[in-house]
Design an enzyme around this catalytic site. Structure first.
Site, PDB file in Angstrom:
ATOM      1  N   GLN A   1     -10.167  -4.014  -2.797  1.00  0.00           N
ATOM      2  CA  GLN A   1     -11.438  -3.517  -2.270  1.00  0.00           C
ATOM      3  C   GLN A   1     -12.590  -3.887  -3.206  1.00  0.00           C
ATOM      4  OE1 GLN A   1     -12.154  -1.617   0.674  1.00  0.00           O
ATOM      5  NE2 GLN A   1     -14.204  -2.232   0.038  1.00  0.00           N
TER       6      GLN A   1
ATOM      7  N   CYS B   1     -16.452   1.616   1.451  1.00  0.00           N
ATOM      8  CA  CYS B   1     -15.228   0.835   1.646  1.00  0.00           C
ATOM      9  C   CYS B   1     -14.688   0.988   3.066  1.00  0.00           C
ATOM     10  CB  CYS B   1     -14.176   1.243   0.630  1.00  0.00           C
ATOM     11  SG  CYS B   1     -13.813   3.007   0.648  1.00  0.00           S
TER      12      CYS B   1
ATOM     13  N   HIS C   1      -7.629   0.674  -6.133  1.00  0.00           N
ATOM     14  CA  HIS C   1      -7.766  -0.173  -4.936  1.00  0.00           C
ATOM     15  C   HIS C   1      -8.415  -1.505  -5.337  1.00  0.00           C
ATOM     16  CE1 HIS C   1      -7.731  -1.267  -0.851  1.00  0.00           C
ATOM     17  NE2 HIS C   1      -8.620  -0.443  -0.341  1.00  0.00           N
TER      18      HIS C   1
ATOM     19  N   ARG D   1     -13.082  -8.340   2.751  1.00  0.00           N
ATOM     20  CA  ARG D   1     -11.706  -7.950   2.481  1.00  0.00           C
ATOM     21  C   ARG D   1     -10.773  -9.125   2.754  1.00  0.00           C
ATOM     22  NH1 ARG D   1     -10.015  -3.075   2.301  1.00  0.00           N
ATOM     23  NH2 ARG D   1      -8.536  -4.105   0.934  1.00  0.00           N
TER      24      ARG D   1
ATOM     25  N   ASP E   1     -17.369   7.017  -0.402  1.00  0.00           N
ATOM     26  CA  ASP E   1     -16.053   6.949   0.244  1.00  0.00           C
ATOM     27  C   ASP E   1     -15.776   8.316   0.862  1.00  0.00           C
ATOM     28  OD1 ASP E   1     -13.460   6.211   0.977  1.00  0.00           O
ATOM     29  OD2 ASP E   1     -12.620   6.502  -1.024  1.00  0.00           O
TER      30      ASP E   1
ATOM     31  N   ARG F   1       0.876  -1.192   0.000  1.00  0.00           N
ATOM     32  CA  ARG F   1       0.000   0.000   0.000  1.00  0.00           C
ATOM     33  C   ARG F   1       0.897   1.220   0.000  1.00  0.00           C
ATOM     34  NH1 ARG F   1      -5.133   1.723   3.669  1.00  0.00           N
ATOM     35  NH2 ARG F   1      -5.999   0.186   2.250  1.00  0.00           N
TER      36      ARG F   1
HETATM   37  N1  NVA Z   1     -10.079   6.928  -0.820  1.00  0.00           N
HETATM   38  C1  NVA Z   1      -9.637   6.449   0.463  1.00  0.00           C
HETATM   39  C2  NVA Z   1      -9.871   4.969   0.560  1.00  0.00           C
HETATM   40  C3  NVA Z   1      -9.512   4.373   1.875  1.00  0.00           C
HETATM   41  C4  NVA Z   1      -9.754   2.888   1.899  1.00  0.00           C
HETATM   42  C5  NVA Z   1      -8.171   6.778   0.639  1.00  0.00           C
HETATM   43  O1  NVA Z   1      -7.388   6.569  -0.290  1.00  0.00           O
HETATM   44  O2  NVA Z   1      -7.796   7.270   1.720  1.00  0.00           O
HETATM   45  N1   CP Z   2     -11.150  -0.054   2.910  1.00  0.00           N
HETATM   46  C1   CP Z   2      -9.860  -0.004   3.270  1.00  0.00           C
HETATM   47  O1   CP Z   2      -8.948  -0.182   2.472  1.00  0.00           O
HETATM   48  O2   CP Z   2      -9.670   0.236   4.603  1.00  0.00           O
HETATM   49  P1   CP Z   2      -8.254   0.494   5.313  1.00  0.00           P
HETATM   50  O3   CP Z   2      -7.751   1.815   4.794  1.00  0.00           O
HETATM   51  O4   CP Z   2      -8.590   0.537   6.773  1.00  0.00           O
HETATM   52  O5   CP Z   2      -7.329  -0.616   4.965  1.00  0.00           O
END
Ligand code: NVA
Ligand code: CP
Length: 312
Positions: free
Chosen positions: A130, A265, A127, A293, A224, A100
């Protein structure tokens, strides 16, 4: 297909395999509990995570393996070691890598230089894991027949909105994003990619800017956070006022199909992108979606390491 670097790399057949195995892992989490025996999976994250980290570590444990969690500043990568050298070293110790981070190009590079499967656990652009969880959840609610169903994402044109369009295109669905026009709309290049996939799959892609039109007869209302990890906070007030009409609340839900579900998500900010009544109400499937997940990352590790996925 060695890696899952971008949602667009999955074929419809790959997704079907993964959703099927994820459902099996939901019923019986330990059905392949020696698959990763005496093996390790590196989970490297330069951004925070609740679900993806927990899901990944649990998935590895359920397959009988050992997860090695590495924060951004744990590695020499943060001190100038190259992604190429890091990928080679990680491949020598681990059977897969989950990453990540911010830049999609860094994940693409890690895939290139690693000899073991690399899984994108979120970038600024995408993502994919997800969306696999989201589609298991969609199938659980509506089955396989998508006829007449419209799946709508509301809010910021971010990584999730991109993955939403691409996965919907792969699945041949009617997918919609409802965002403000301009700087908070999805990246036009991603929209183009989604349209190219849709031209082959028969999917319908709609890029809308009117939340009421988008919500009308929708089967899924998805949202989101309005500020993603790494986003600047400097234009927060302007952004929130432009995004306000895209909040999923009872008024929007009243326009949706009678059996519509609410998806997110997570993490969620109640009172911003979603009202409390919808987030915690009877249409919300967020906890089941979050559980998947783990089932989908477990399925991905299983099939990528076995070499079952073809890509497109
Ligand atoms: N759009 C959000 C998704 C988190 C799972 C982010 O990138 O912070
Ligand atoms: N939905 C998701 O990716 O959550 P986290 O950022 O907590 O991993």
């Amino acid at each position: 297909m060695k890696d899952l670097l971008r949602t667009e790399h999955l074929s419809r057949e790959d997704v079907e395999i993964l959703l099927g195995t994820a459902s099996e892992f939901a019923r019986n989490p330990l059905s392949k509990n020696t698959f990763l025996q005496n093996k390790t999976v590196a989970i490297y994250m330069t951004k925070p995570s609740t679900r993806t980290r927990l899901a990944s570590e649990s998935a590895v444990a359920h397959l009988g393996g050992h997860p090695i969690f590495l924060r951004g500043d744990d590695l020499q990568l943060g001190r100038g070691e190259t992604i190429e050298d890091t990928g080679k070293i990680m491949s020598g110790f681990c059977d897969a890598i989950i990453i990540r981070t911010f830049k999609q190009a860094d994940v693409d590079q890690l895939g290139l230089f690693s000899t073991v499967p690399v899984i994108n656990g979120l970038t600024d652009q995408d993502h994919p894991t997800q969306l696999l969880a989201d589609w298991v959840t969609i199938r659980e609610n509506f089955g396989e027949d998508l006829t007449g169903r419209k799946f709508v994402y509301f809010g910021d044109g971010n990584n999730i909105s991109h993955a939403w369009l691409i996965m919907g295109a792969i699945m041949g669905a009617h997918v919609v994003t409802a965002t403000p026009a301009g700087k908070w709309a999805p990246d036009p290049k991603i929209v183009e990619t989604a349209r190219a996939i849709a031209a082959k799959s028969g999917a319908t892609i709609e890029i809308l800017h009117d939340p009421k039109v988008a919500a009308t007869a929708a089967s899924v209302l998805y949202t989101d956070v309005w500020i993603s990890m790494g986003d600047s906070e400097s234009d927060r007030d302007e952004k929130f006022s432009e995004l306000a009409p895209f909040q999923i609340n009872q008024e929007l839900m009243d326009r949706a199909a009678p059996d519509a579900i609410f998806m997110h998500c997570l993490p969620a900010h109640r009172g911003e992108e979603v009202s409390v009544e919808i987030m915690d109400g009877p249409r919300s499937v967020i906890w089941r979606q979050a559980l998947h997940r783990r089932t989908t990352i477990q399925a991905l590790l299983y099939h990528l390491i076995k070499g079952d996925l073809k890509g497109n």
